[in-house]
Design an enzyme around this catalytic site. Structure first.
Site, mmCIF file in Angstrom:
data_model
loop_
_atom_site.group_PDB
_atom_site.id
_atom_site.type_symbol
_atom_site.label_atom_id
_atom_site.label_comp_id
_atom_site.label_asym_id
_atom_site.label_seq_id
_atom_site.Cartn_x
_atom_site.Cartn_y
_atom_site.Cartn_z
ATOM 1 N N ASP A 195 0.861 -1.179 0.000
ATOM 2 C CA ASP A 195 0.000 0.000 0.000
ATOM 3 C C ASP A 195 0.899 1.231 0.000
ATOM 4 O OD1 ASP A 195 -2.166 -1.635 0.047
ATOM 5 O OD2 ASP A 195 -2.843 -1.100 2.061
ATOM 6 N N ARG B 198 -11.208 8.457 4.012
ATOM 7 C CA ARG B 198 -11.665 7.425 3.075
ATOM 8 C C ARG B 198 -11.655 7.992 1.647
ATOM 9 N NH1 ARG B 198 -15.007 2.781 2.280
ATOM 10 N NH2 ARG B 198 -14.563 2.194 4.416
ATOM 11 N N MET C 191 1.330 4.133 9.301
ATOM 12 C CA MET C 191 0.433 4.425 8.182
ATOM 13 C C MET C 191 0.201 5.924 8.129
ATOM 14 S SD MET C 191 -3.438 3.203 7.375
ATOM 15 C CE MET C 191 -4.152 4.774 7.826
ATOM 16 N N GLU D 144 -10.222 -8.471 -0.215
ATOM 17 C CA GLU D 144 -9.312 -9.069 -1.220
ATOM 18 C C GLU D 144 -8.076 -9.662 -0.548
ATOM 19 O OE1 GLU D 144 -9.312 -5.925 -0.498
ATOM 20 O OE2 GLU D 144 -7.175 -5.504 -0.302
ATOM 21 N N ASP D 145 -7.623 -9.035 0.538
ATOM 22 C CA ASP D 145 -6.449 -9.578 1.239
ATOM 23 C C ASP D 145 -6.810 -10.890 1.953
ATOM 24 O OD1 ASP D 145 -8.095 -8.095 2.873
ATOM 25 O OD2 ASP D 145 -6.502 -7.084 3.968
ATOM 26 N N ASP E 154 0.571 3.949 1.576
ATOM 27 C CA ASP E 154 0.603 4.739 2.813
ATOM 28 C C ASP E 154 1.274 4.011 3.971
ATOM 29 O OD1 ASP E 154 -1.307 2.810 3.175
ATOM 30 O OD2 ASP E 154 -3.005 4.190 3.373
ATOM 31 N N TRP F 165 -13.668 -1.455 -1.238
ATOM 32 C CA TRP F 165 -12.825 -1.734 -0.074
ATOM 33 C C TRP F 165 -13.135 -3.085 0.586
ATOM 34 C CZ3 TRP F 165 -13.518 -2.892 5.005
ATOM 35 C CH2 TRP F 165 -12.359 -2.882 5.786
ATOM 36 N N HIS G 22 -5.312 9.235 6.696
ATOM 37 C CA HIS G 22 -6.028 9.852 5.569
ATOM 38 C C HIS G 22 -7.520 9.577 5.684
ATOM 39 C CE1 HIS G 22 -6.698 5.928 3.610
ATOM 40 N NE2 HIS G 22 -5.559 5.621 4.171
#
Ligand code: UDH
Ligand code: NGS
Length: 352
Positions: free
Chosen positions: A197, A294, A289, A262-263, A199, A259, A292
């Protein structure tokens, strides 16, 4: 008669002397010749040994030619298992914005496309780092600022691939990662893939961004989860897989739009193929992280629970083997290769 006999014996002795002198001269010449041969051979031998041990200062293996016929290759040794350049815990903070020009200047050894190889040894792994991306330029700057020096200290032969989703369709993280795998392999013989990712920044450079005998979860100790795993099967954030491990699970799913989940699907794939998850310790695996809001276009995927319940049945039909996309643009920067892709629409999710 006596006179002529006397003359003859003088002449005979003189001739003998000349022959002896000639013999002596030839012997001396021969000895010097043999000695000079020895010396030349020894010199050549020494030269070759020296050339093997010397570390070349060029990026690629060096060659030099002798008499335009023989080519002697300067060989670099393998990098050590643990890089001697690592420093351990790092201070990571996001209060001051980062300028890409500064990052470019601070990383002069990067080649176009965000590529790097150690100069003094042959890296143990060729690693493609794949970042799923859309509209997160500020995060990408921090990522490049912190990660490039870390990855160089880790003595990796690596390239950074930012896979940018084109258009406004719902975000599809896993499909972008599949695209990254496929595009990176068209460029170089990568054997290891790190999926990160944009971030997430490691807080310790001993958390090596490479592959292991089992798939690796690297972001095991995130600040937002109080420096612990949110749940045991968690495989989100940053992970790594060898090419073989990735292909064994048919890559990642292409049909998780929006969102979440998937992981977990990737975890299920690994699990169903009998693989286990390798992880660094909680201390080495600490990471921050960048906070931020959404993102627009990445709403919770309402189908995610149903999908992760059926990974086993769907994984052979949906993955790298059935991946389809269109490359819209490729940008090469000193710090990264950015590939903008059209990954299709959510409506097409039933088949892809
Ligand atoms: N990403 C983008 N742009 C987007 C969305 C995602 O670049 O618009 C990439 C980026 O690399 C990001 C990754 O995809 O780090 C994962 O995004 P995410 O939104 O799934 O995960 P993140 O942890 O945000 O960054 C979670 C938001 C809180 C969700 C709460 C659900 N109940
Ligand atoms: C789980 C999600 C994962 C996600 C993890 C952490 O609930 O995709 O939370 O999310 N699984 C499902 O929704 C099925 S986070 O707190 O980072 O936003 O990675």
């Amino acid at each position: 008669m006596r006179d002529s006999t006397g003359n003859f014996s003088v002449l005979h002795r003189a001739c003998k002397l000349v022959v002896l002198l000639c013999f002596f001269h030839i012997s001396v010449t021969f000895i010097f010749y043999v000695r000079s041969l020895d010396f030349r051979f020894a010199f050549a031998k020494h030269d070759q040994t020296a050339s093997k041990d010397t570390v070349p200062d060029a990026f690629e293996t060096n060659h030099f030619s002798v008499d335009n016929v023989t080519t002697i290759t300067k060989e670099l040794g393998k990098c050590p298992d643990t890089s001697p350049l690592l420093v351990g815990p790092l201070r990571i903070e996001f209060s001051n914005p980062v300028s890409l020009d500064v990052v470019r200047k601070e990383n002069p050894n990067l080649k176009n496309g965000g590529r790097f190889k150690p100069k003094d040894c042959v890296a143990l792994q060729k690693v493609a780092i794949i970042i799923p991306f859309r509209n997160r330029d500020e995060h990408l700057k921090f990522w490049l600022y912190y990660l490039h020096p870390i990855l160089q200290r880790q003595q990796l032969d690596y390239g950074v691939y930012v896979i940018n989703q084109d258009g406004d369709e719902v975000f599809n993280r896993a499909k972008l990662l599949n695209v990254g795998f496929s595009e990176a392999l068209k460029e170089y013989e990568y054997g290891c893939f790190v999926f990160s990712d944009v971030d997430l920044i490691p807080m310790d450079d001993r958390n090596t961004y490479r592959c292991f005998s089992q798939p690796r979860h690297l972001s095991v100790s995130m600040d937002k989860f109080g420096f612990r795993l949110p749940y045991n099967q968690y495989f989100g954030g940053v992970s790594s897989m060898s090419k073989e491990q990735f292909l064994k699970i048919n890559g990642f799913p292409n049909n998780y739009w929006g969102w979440g989940g998937e992981d977990d699907d990737i975890f299920n794939r690994l699990n169903s193929k009998g693989m286990t998850i390798s992880r660094p310790s909680g201390a080495v695996g600490k990471c921050r992280m960048i906070r931020h809001n959404r993102d627009g276009g990445n709403e919770d995927n309402p189908q995610r629970f149903d999908r992760i319940a059926h990974t086993k049945e769907t994984m052979n039909k949906d993955g790298i083997k059935t991946l389809s996309y269109k490359v819209v643009k490729v940008e090469k920067d000193q710090l990264y290769t950015k590939i903008t892709v059209d990954v299709g629409e959510k409506m097409a999710r039933q088949t892809n």
